[in-house]
Design a protein around this motif. Structure first.
Motif, short mmCIF file in Angstrom:
data_model
loop_
_atom_site.label_atom_id
_atom_site.label_comp_id
_atom_site.label_asym_id
_atom_site.label_seq_id
_atom_site.Cartn_x
_atom_site.Cartn_y
_atom_site.Cartn_z
N LEU A 541 24.09 -6.56 -49.60
CA LEU A 541 24.24 -6.49 -48.14
C LEU A 541 23.96 -5.09 -47.62
N LEU A 542 24.46 -4.07 -48.34
CA LEU A 542 24.25 -2.69 -47.90
C LEU A 542 22.80 -2.25 -48.07
N ILE A 543 22.08 -2.84 -49.02
CA ILE A 543 20.65 -2.54 -49.13
C ILE A 543 19.94 -2.97 -47.85
N VAL A 544 20.33 -4.12 -47.32
CA VAL A 544 19.75 -4.59 -46.06
C VAL A 544 20.13 -3.67 -44.91
N VAL A 545 21.39 -3.23 -44.88
CA VAL A 545 21.88 -2.39 -43.78
C VAL A 545 21.21 -1.02 -43.79
N PHE A 546 21.22 -0.35 -44.95
CA PHE A 546 20.74 1.04 -45.03
C PHE A 546 19.28 1.15 -45.45
N ARG A 547 18.69 0.02 -45.90
CA ARG A 547 17.31 0.04 -46.39
C ARG A 547 17.14 1.17 -47.41
N SER A 548 17.98 1.14 -48.40
CA SER A 548 18.01 2.15 -49.44
C SER A 548 18.64 1.55 -50.69
N ARG A 684 34.43 9.43 -48.96
CA ARG A 684 33.53 9.30 -47.81
C ARG A 684 33.30 10.63 -47.09
N MET A 685 34.33 11.50 -47.05
CA MET A 685 34.21 12.74 -46.29
C MET A 685 33.70 13.92 -47.12
N ALA A 686 33.70 13.80 -48.44
CA ALA A 686 33.27 14.92 -49.28
C ALA A 686 32.16 14.51 -50.24
N ILE A 687 32.43 13.51 -51.08
CA ILE A 687 31.45 13.13 -52.09
C ILE A 687 30.19 12.53 -51.46
N VAL A 688 30.36 11.66 -50.47
CA VAL A 688 29.20 11.00 -49.84
C VAL A 688 28.26 12.02 -49.20
N PRO A 689 28.72 12.92 -48.32
CA PRO A 689 27.77 13.89 -47.74
C PRO A 689 27.18 14.83 -48.78
N ALA A 690 27.94 15.15 -49.82
CA ALA A 690 27.41 16.03 -50.87
C ALA A 690 26.26 15.35 -51.60
N VAL A 691 26.43 14.07 -51.94
CA VAL A 691 25.36 13.34 -52.62
C VAL A 691 24.13 13.21 -51.73
N LEU A 692 24.34 12.88 -50.45
CA LEU A 692 23.20 12.75 -49.53
C LEU A 692 22.47 14.06 -49.35
N ALA A 693 23.22 15.17 -49.31
CA ALA A 693 22.58 16.48 -49.17
C ALA A 693 21.76 16.82 -50.41
N LEU A 694 22.27 16.47 -51.58
CA LEU A 694 21.53 16.74 -52.82
C LEU A 694 20.28 15.86 -52.94
N LEU A 695 20.40 14.63 -52.51
CA LEU A 695 19.26 13.71 -52.63
C LEU A 695 18.19 13.95 -51.57
N GLY A 696 18.59 14.42 -50.39
CA GLY A 696 17.62 14.66 -49.33
C GLY A 696 16.94 13.36 -48.90
N LYS A 697 15.63 13.39 -48.74
CA LYS A 697 14.88 12.20 -48.31
C LYS A 697 14.92 11.10 -49.36
N ARG A 698 15.15 11.46 -50.62
CA ARG A 698 15.19 10.45 -51.67
C ARG A 698 16.35 9.46 -51.49
N ALA A 699 17.37 9.89 -50.75
CA ALA A 699 18.51 9.00 -50.52
C ALA A 699 18.08 7.73 -49.79
N TRP A 700 17.06 7.84 -48.96
CA TRP A 700 16.63 6.71 -48.13
C TRP A 700 15.39 6.02 -48.70
N TRP A 701 15.10 6.26 -49.98
CA TRP A 701 13.93 5.65 -50.61
C TRP A 701 14.16 4.16 -50.85
N LEU A 702 13.13 3.38 -50.60
CA LEU A 702 13.16 1.94 -50.85
C LEU A 702 11.76 1.51 -51.26
N PRO A 703 11.64 0.79 -52.37
CA PRO A 703 10.30 0.33 -52.78
C PRO A 703 9.60 -0.42 -51.65
N LYS A 704 8.29 -0.21 -51.51
CA LYS A 704 7.56 -0.80 -50.39
C LYS A 704 7.62 -2.33 -50.41
N TRP A 705 7.54 -2.91 -51.62
CA TRP A 705 7.58 -4.37 -51.69
C TRP A 705 8.93 -4.91 -51.23
#
Length: 747
Positions: A541-548, A684-705
């Protein structure tokens, strides 16, 4: 979806009279149905597929009218100093009490301690057992009161009298007190978060209406669907929690849209179109977690989960329709973010530039030091989770009650007079229907048990009228919740295989203690499949929501970390006794067997709420052109205050139960409150933003297919953006360098 919800929000705002009338009429209708509905019948607590349940079912067939699964109660008598229970005066007093008990409602039988050898060897302690025709959870309050009051005359005669047994189990009062405390704290937090009494009242009002509809519906359908009194407990707790959360999120977004210059109707539509999308998917994750309790295959848990899931659906619908309707009634009384009321009563907006809030400053720090924050958060929660490796599961008995309760004092008196095993006798059922010599088979079982370790007493076999089924009572040498008693149950069952091979008779172990052991094992076995089902469906479900792919994976792993840490804290406090005095824990012991699966179901839903609320604003900022690091800061600017407030409210609702004298309720309250603390503020307030900051644009990667295959639910509200919105974003893009997101995050 955003466009549909946007139109729904505007329609509800314009047709507010009709919307409000619908929900009030629905509440009145189900309320009238609940009042007029016949009282719920007695629903038995069953655990299909367990040996203890099979034995109970067999006893119902072979010993009709014996109420094998009925509640049991005890009155324990102790003679004054220098006297014995066998003295004539004391004996007469006890026998009169026994006759009084026998006249009560729902009573099947009452034993006379002088005829059943229920007097201790030193003659100072005696007890009478009462068997009822209804399970413990379904007894009437008057029946419970009668058991406790039956000993009053004996007390006036100088005897010490205490009541015990599972017949005295009751949790309704403690739950009501917890709800009142939670609502009071929630009201204060809402006022501080939303800035006015009117705005704060909206989430409380809609949450109460939603819970009222859910609880009344359960009561109205109780007789038809065989629902017990406990079915609504989880529905009320979760309905109140998510009802406030969802309404808070939409009202907060509405105030933000007003601050951006939108008129009231447009702001309501956009709030429902954007924040409402997050509410829908957050609600779906909670429904999945609660409905998934059916995997455990315990009817009571299945009914509780489905009832709570239905209440969550009502909370979502009310948030999407009644909140915009009430915002229409409120008008200018709900002010934009940053706008304050002057002394003359006019709404004014400060001309000074707004200073960065605590959430923005914290997010900026995390973006600058993501590795350090991530390491500290993971190591910290990992350390707290370590005690969970020593987790021991069981169900609480009267020995875990506070010493101030009559149940605990009765438990201690029985242990003193007869040994700790008397508080948890085992019932052995010998099914000799296929045996050539039933009596010889029963004798073989009895002799074999006598030779086992940790056995205090074995009573002779008692046969039914047909002579094909016998019951044997075994008194263990250890208390019911001990590992020695559990080992004894397994040893008797292992011996049953040999007895069957030799005599053709089946040997089954049942009784409250055996049922608790089987229940704990069933829940333990179901935990992994349940976890896989819930997390797996929510992940999709969250893959559909965040497209990631990585963002949902991070959400699931973070949830597991927070639950493990919460279990570690529960073990440290309630099993080891750390800080027990501070929390009023008088007796340590095994953790309630329902706790792990219960925590997964409840906390997972709330954790995904916080994840969706917080990360959707980050994704929205990223999709609208912001650099990944800045999108994290923007998400915190808009959502951190609301998520923090929602978490504090949940902690207040759950924490209110810690003050209960019932150890089980105290444990549930502490576990859920500490789990929300870890998940909301650490994960949610510490680990989540830290992971997103480390991943950068890769956090929102989704295979084209996969991107092409997934439906576009538009949680970000991209379809609602006007040309002026896009021009504003275009201008802001020229003002900053997207490649310098960490520098940009320095506030």
């Amino acid at each position: 979806m955003a466009t549909f919800l946007y139109r729904l929000g505007r329609l509800s705002f314009r047709r507010r009279h009709l919307v409000a009338l619908f929900w009030v009429a629905l509440l009145a209708a189900v309320g009238a149905g609940a009042i007029a509905a016949p009282a719920a019948g007695s629903t038995s607590f069953s655990i299909p597929g367990t040996e203890a349940q099979k034995a109970f079912d067999l006893l119902e067939q072979r010993f009709p009218g014996a109420s094998a699964d009925g509640a049991t109660g005890r009155l324990v008598f102790k003679a004054p100093e220098g006297e014995k229970m066998t003295d004539a005066a004391n004996r007469a007093t006890v026998e009169k009490t026994v006759r009084t008990l026998g006249d009560g409602s729902e009573v099947v039988s009452v034993t006379d301690p002088y005829k059943t050898n229920a007097v201790s060897k030193d003659g100072t302690v005696a007890y009478t057992s009462v068997r009822y025709d209804a399970p413990a959870m379904e007894l009437k309050d008057a029946t419970r009161d009668a058991l406790e009051e039956a000993g009053d005359q004996a007390r006036s005669a100088g005897l010490t009298v205490e009541a015990g047994g599972d017949a005295l189990q009751s949790t309704a009062e403690a739950g009501a007190i917890g709800e009142v405390i939670g609502l009071a704290i929630a009201a204060v937090v809402l006022v501080l978060t939303l800035g006015s009494l009117v705005a704060a009242g909206l989430p409380l009002l809609t949450a109460i209406i939603g819970v009222g509809i859910g609880a009344a519906s359960i009561t109205a359908l109780a007789k038809a669907l065989d629902l017990g009194d406990t079915t609504s407990t989880l529905a009320v707790m979760i309905g109140l929690a998510v009802g406030i959360d969802y309404a808070l999120f939409i009202v907060s977004r509405y105030r933000g849209e007003l601050a951006d210059g939108k008129d009231h109707e447009e702001a309501a539509g956009r709030a429902v179109g954007t924040a409402g999308s997050a509410v829908v998917f957050a609600g779906l994750t909670v429904v999945i977690a609660l409905a998934g309790l059916a995997v455990v295959n315990v009817p009571m848990l299945t009914k509780m989960g489905l009832a709570a899931a239905g209440t969550v659906v009502v909370a979502v619908l009310i948030a999407l329709t009644m909140i915009p309707a009430l915002l229409g009634y409120a008008g200018r009384k709900v002010r934009p973010v940053g706008e304050k009321r002057s002394k003359k009563g006019a709404d004014v907006k400060s001309a000074a530039p707004e200073k960065p809030g605590l959430g923005v400053r914290w997010a900026s720090f995390v973006v600058r030091r993501p590795a350090a924050v991530l390491l500290l958060g993971v190591v910290g929660l990992g350390a707290v989770a370590l005690p969970a490796t020593q987790l021991e599961l069981g169900l609480p008995d009267d020995g875990s009650q506070p010493t101030s309760t009559t149940q605990r004092r009765a438990y201690d008196l029985l242990s003193e007079g007869f040994g700790p095993g008397f508080n948890g006798p085992l019932m052995i059922v010998v099914d000799a229907k296929n045996s050539d010599d039933p009596k010889a088979a029963a004798t073989t079982v009895t002799d074999g048990i006598k030779d086992m370790k940790d056995v205090a007493t074995v009573t002779p076999a008692t046969f039914n009228k047909a002579g094909d089924t016998a019951t044997i009572t075994v008194i263990p040498g250890s208390k019911p919740s001990s590992t020695q008693t559990e080992d004894l149950v397994h040893a008797i069952r292992d011996q049953g295989a040999d007895v069957r091979a030799d005599t053709g008779a089946d040997v089954l172990v049942t009784g409250t203690t055996a049922m608790n052991i089987d229940f704990s094992q069933k829940l333990t076995d179901a935990l992994i499949p349940y976890l896989g089902l819930v997390v797996g469906l929510a992940f999709l479900l969250l893959i559909v929501v965040f497209r990631s792919i990585l963002v949902p994976l991070k959400a699931a792993l973070g949830f597991l970390l927070s639950v493990l840490a919460a279990l570690g804290a529960v073990v440290a406090v309630f099993q080891w006794g750390w800080l027990g005095g501070l929390l009023g824990v008088e007796e340590t012991g095994p953790i309630m067997s329902m706790m792990p699966i219960f925590m997964v179901g409840v906390v997972f839903g709330l954790a995904m709420d916080y994840e969706v609320f917080l990360v959707t604003r980050m994704r929205e900022a990223y999709v609208h052109g912001e650099a990944p690091g800045q999108a994290v800061v923007t998400g915190f600017r808009h959502s951190s205050r609301v998520v923090a407030a929602a978490a504090v409210i949940m902690m207040a609702v759950f924490g209110g139960f810690i003050s209960s004298s019932e150890s089980m309720i105290k444990m549930i309250g502490f576990a859920l409150a500490i789990a929300v603390l870890f998940d909301a503020f650490v994960v949610r307030m510490a680990i989540v933003p830290a992971v997103l900051a480390l991943l950068g644009k890769r956090a929102w990667w989704l295979p084209k297919w996969l991107d092409r295959a997934l439906p576009n639910v538009d949680v970000e509200g991209e379809a609602l953006r006007t040309e002026s919105d896009k021009d504003a974003d275009h201008d802001s893009d020229h003002d900053s360098d997207p490649d310098e997101d960490r520098e940009l995050a320095r506030v």
